[in-house]
Design a protein around this motif. Structure first.
Motif: not given
Length: 236
Positions: A178-183, A197-199, A235-236
């Motif tokens: 999630p941290e990387l996704m936010s970056t 991102n999807r559930d 992120a989910f």
């Protein structure tokens, strides 16, 4: 992708009316209309206007008139699932209808032989993984970085992860997906793209990247398909 009022198109059997929105593509504006799912030859213009290849749409103001609008019409209810998935493939392959077409054909093949209980989105994810989408296990930070790098490379972009070597074991163990996704989401937004991102309803993370200007369209198509999505910053 061909622009203009006359183009090859598919008229779905049983469709009662047309459905319109801006299809993904390059800065040159195409007609405010749905790009029908491939299949039946309908009409051909011997001298079509061609959209130029899309690169990095940094200037969002160039696209401010291209808003997607569902208000006041329920046309999305007339689209069958297959047509909606075609629109999804166009969105996650901006400026690359050839790849979308190839993936759509593969998606159809797999769905024809799939178990009736299988989720269509899982089939699509299988088709797009490492080409137009990502799917990684909860703790697999290395694969997430690699998959985003491969997707961003389609537009000659590199994500700045904030470290000199994002493959360093110490760094990979100090962050989570999630941290990387936010970056990745924040860095790619600067260049006109959105990480989604999807559930997945399990311990994996999955999603894709679209043009930032297509955010509302992406949300509308996902809602019509019953897919829960969020920007990569959440992120989910």
């Amino acid at each position: 992708m061909t622009c203009g009022a006359s183009r090859e198109s598919l008229e779905k059997p049983g469709a009662s009316r047309a459905f319109s929105f801006w299809a993904p593509g390059p800065p040159r504006r195409c007609p405010d209309r749905l790009i029908p799912a491939p299949g039946v030859f309908h009409h051909h213009d011997p001298s079509p206007t061609r959209c130029a290849a899309m690169s990095s749409p940094d200037n969002e103001s160039d696209y401010e008139d291209d808003a997607f609008d569902f208000s006041g019409n329920d046309d999305d209810e007339d689209l069958d699932e297959e047509t909606l998935f075609w629109q999804l493939l166009l969105l996650i392959n901006p400026g690359d209808e050839e790849t979308a077409l190839h993936q759509f054909g593969r998606f159809r093949e797999l769905r024809e032989g799939a178990d009736d209980d299988g989720e269509a989105i899982d089939t699509l994810q299988e088709v797009i993984d490492w080409t137009s989408g990502y799917r990684v296990e909860e703790g697999d930070t290395q694969s997430f970085i690699d998959s985003i790098a491969q997707l961003a490379a389609r537009w000659n972009l590199q994500v700045d992860w904030g470290v000199e070597d994002p493959t360093d074991d110490e760094f990979l163990q100090s962050v989570d997906v999630p941290e990387l996704m936010s970056t990745a989401h924040d860095r790619l937004r600067e260049h006109g793209y959105t990480v989604w991102n999807r559930d997945t309803r399990d311990d994996t993370f999955a999603g894709w990247i679209t043009l930032r200007r297509d955010d509302e369209t992406m949300q509308a198509v996902a809602a019509a398909l019953g897919i829960d999505i969020r920007p990569g910053s959440d992120a989910f």
